[in-house]
Write a protein that holds these residues in place. Structure first.
Motif, PDB file in Angstrom:
ATOM      1  N   ARG A  40       0.850  -1.208   0.000  1.00  0.00           N
ATOM      2  CA  ARG A  40       0.000   0.000   0.000  1.00  0.00           C
ATOM      3  C   ARG A  40       0.881   1.252   0.000  1.00  0.00           C
ATOM      4  O   ARG A  40       0.680   2.167  -0.790  1.00  0.00           O
ATOM      5  N   ILE A  41       1.895   1.242   0.843  1.00  0.00           N
ATOM      6  CA  ILE A  41       2.773   2.419   0.935  1.00  0.00           C
ATOM      7  C   ILE A  41       3.562   2.610  -0.361  1.00  0.00           C
ATOM      8  O   ILE A  41       3.744   3.729  -0.840  1.00  0.00           O
ATOM      9  N   ALA A  42       3.994   1.495  -0.946  1.00  0.00           N
ATOM     10  CA  ALA A  42       4.787   1.602  -2.173  1.00  0.00           C
ATOM     11  C   ALA A  42       3.928   1.902  -3.407  1.00  0.00           C
ATOM     12  O   ALA A  42       4.456   2.220  -4.470  1.00  0.00           O
ATOM     13  N   GLY A  43       2.613   1.801  -3.277  1.00  0.00           N
ATOM     14  CA  GLY A  43       1.738   2.012  -4.440  1.00  0.00           C
ATOM     15  C   GLY A  43       1.720   0.805  -5.357  1.00  0.00           C
ATOM     16  O   GLY A  43       1.552   0.938  -6.572  1.00  0.00           O
ATOM     17  N   THR A  44       1.894  -0.402  -4.783  1.00  0.00           N
ATOM     18  CA  THR A  44       1.933  -1.609  -5.611  1.00  0.00           C
ATOM     19  C   THR A  44       0.890  -2.645  -5.178  1.00  0.00           C
ATOM     20  O   THR A  44       1.121  -3.849  -5.254  1.00  0.00           O
ATOM     21  N   LEU A  45      -0.249  -2.158  -4.729  1.00  0.00           N
ATOM     22  CA  LEU A  45      -1.343  -3.087  -4.382  1.00  0.00           C
ATOM     23  C   LEU A  45      -1.905  -3.728  -5.649  1.00  0.00           C
ATOM     24  O   LEU A  45      -1.682  -3.212  -6.759  1.00  0.00           O
ATOM     25  N   ALA A  51      -5.768   1.920 -10.424  1.00  0.00           N
ATOM     26  CA  ALA A  51      -6.704   1.806  -9.306  1.00  0.00           C
ATOM     27  C   ALA A  51      -6.465   2.910  -8.266  1.00  0.00           C
ATOM     28  O   ALA A  51      -7.240   3.059  -7.339  1.00  0.00           O
ATOM     29  N   LEU A  52      -5.387   3.668  -8.441  1.00  0.00           N
ATOM     30  CA  LEU A  52      -5.109   4.772  -7.515  1.00  0.00           C
ATOM     31  C   LEU A  52      -5.657   6.091  -8.040  1.00  0.00           C
ATOM     32  O   LEU A  52      -5.466   7.135  -7.449  1.00  0.00           O
ATOM     33  N   ALA A 147       4.926  -0.071 -13.267  1.00  0.00           N
ATOM     34  CA  ALA A 147       5.901   0.850 -12.673  1.00  0.00           C
ATOM     35  C   ALA A 147       5.133   1.750 -11.724  1.00  0.00           C
ATOM     36  O   ALA A 147       3.941   1.968 -11.902  1.00  0.00           O
ATOM     37  N   ARG A 148       5.801   2.228 -10.732  1.00  0.00           N
ATOM     38  CA  ARG A 148       5.115   3.117  -9.785  1.00  0.00           C
ATOM     39  C   ARG A 148       5.735   4.512  -9.863  1.00  0.00           C
ATOM     40  O   ARG A 148       6.950   4.649 -10.035  1.00  0.00           O
ATOM     41  N   ALA A 149       4.878   5.534  -9.737  1.00  0.00           N
ATOM     42  CA  ALA A 149       5.372   6.908  -9.741  1.00  0.00           C
ATOM     43  C   ALA A 149       6.199   7.130  -8.488  1.00  0.00           C
ATOM     44  O   ALA A 149       5.855   6.625  -7.417  1.00  0.00           O
TER      45      ALA A 149
END
Ligand code: NAP
Length: 348
Positions: A40-45, A51-52, A147-149
């Motif tokens: 959740r913290i990393a933005g990788t759920l 989905a964010l 990839a996550r921002a």
């Protein structure tokens, strides 16, 4: 017996690959990611970056309309809890992903809600091990972990994610809360300049906040931004805090100076990060060829092949250029077709 195909990742690329592979009777097994506080913290759920976000206005096929009746029959009551009532907008990011997921399930996709933490692609069948320690084998694999921002890591930034803080101007810029309001973009590369320029369509002013006095962005894009009367450059500034409240979300930002100027507060309604992306490839640990930024390399032009025959990559994990839901879905389709052909050629 090994699986025919394992798909790792559950954004538009993973689900599109699953829809195509399931229809081709490859019985795909999708690892959609684990629901953990770390993710959740990393933005990788599970369901990925889309989905964010909130409204998705640029995914073809979803104009504004009322999909409520369809959703009630297609999606179980438990999962429907995450969907907005009435569907007054085109489509919401989480809703689009739930629909994609359900579409994959409808054709026989199986799903495990776990992260894959290590892979052995040195021989076939490939072996993939999940967070819970269980190992799985497959003749073919598609990596679609996205990839996550990058975020600055400030607690105030975390607090207002989705309430004025965004890692994607193209995804979120047009929503009503940003219309005719001052906005800020953080960063000095092509992404930041492109995001700032894009946001001028909606904003009254866009502050481009950079920690140095010189942009990293390409000359042509920098010149275009400099010529845009709505963009105001705030040089040599670092972000101290994103300001806001429960009701309105983001209302301002406080910036420190790197050159001894006093700290200053600016009223803004939106705070956009343009400080780069990080592909979710740590678990691959040298198993596939990566570029210098850590993205999986497509080794054959126009194909989703990776450096390991039988392993394909789709979506943002292999794309540091476009990063759109529709392009991810497109390469997800390509990866499934590439996997199907690979299995046919190998008599499987
Ligand atoms: P980037 O080139 O790595 O730039 C990141 C920017 O964010 C830099 O200006 C950097 O500052 C700043 N930054 C990084 N960490 C920061 C932090 N913690 N606090 C404050 N600022 C921070 O990333 P990008 O802009 O996403 O571009 C990535 C690649 O995609 C590039 O090759 C780019 O050319 C390409 N791209 C192309 C286009 C296009 O052609 N249309 C559009 C977008 C991206 P410093 O400058 O001080 O290091």
């Amino acid at each position: 017996m090994p699986e025919k195909l394992i798909i790792i990742g559950s954004g538009p690329a993973g689900w599109t690959a699953a829809i195509y592979a399931a229809r081709a009777e490859l019985k795909p097994l999708v690892f959609e990611g684990a629901v953990t506080e770390e993710n959740r913290i990393a933005g990788t759920l599970p369901l990925g970056q889309l989905a964010l976000t909130t409204e998705v206005e640029n995914y073809p096929g979803f104009p504004a309309g009322h999909l409520g009746g369809f959703l009630e029959t297609a999606i179980s009551e438990e999962r429907r809890a995450y969907l907005p009532p009435g569907n007054p907008h085109g489509v919401q990011g989480p809703e689009l992903l739930e629909l994609m997921r359900q579409q994959a399930v409808n054709f026989g996709t199986r799903i495990i809600t776990e992260d894959i933490t290590t892979v052995d692609f040195s021989q076939r069948p490939f072996r993939m091990t999940a967070l819970d320690g269980k190992s799985y084998e497959a003749d073919c694999a598609i990596v679609a972990t996205g990839a996550r921002a990058n975020y600055l890591g400030l607690p105030s930034e975390e607090k207002y994610k989705n309430h004025g803080v965004s890692g994607c101007a193209v995804c979120d810029g047009a929503i009503p809360r940003f219309r005719n309001k001052p906005l800020a973009v953080i960063g000095g590369g092509d992404s930041a300049v492109e995001e700032a320029t894009y946001l001028t369509k909606y904003a009254s002013t866009v502050y481009l906040v950079h920690r140095r006095d010189k942009l990293r962005a390409s000359k042509i894009m920098a010149e275009r931004a400099a010529a845009n009367p709505k963009i105001k450059f705030l040089w040599n500034r670092s972000v101290d805090e994103v300001l806001g409240n429960e009701k309105e979300g983001v209302t301002g930002m406080r910036l420190n100076s790197t050159t001894g100027e006093p700290a200053a507060e600016f009223p803004i309604a939106g705070f956009f990060l343009g400080i780069g992306h990080t592909p979710n490839t740590t678990f691959l640990k040298g198993a596939l060829q990566m570029n210098d930024k850590g993205y999986v390399v497509w080794t054959t032009p126009g194909r989703t092949n990776t450096s390991v025959p039988g392993v394909f990559a789709a979506g943002d994990v292999a794309d540091d250029c476009y990063r759109q839901a529709v392009t991810a879905a497109g390469t997800g389709c390509m990866a499934a077709l590439d996997a199907e052909r690979f299995l046919a050629e190998h008599g499987e």
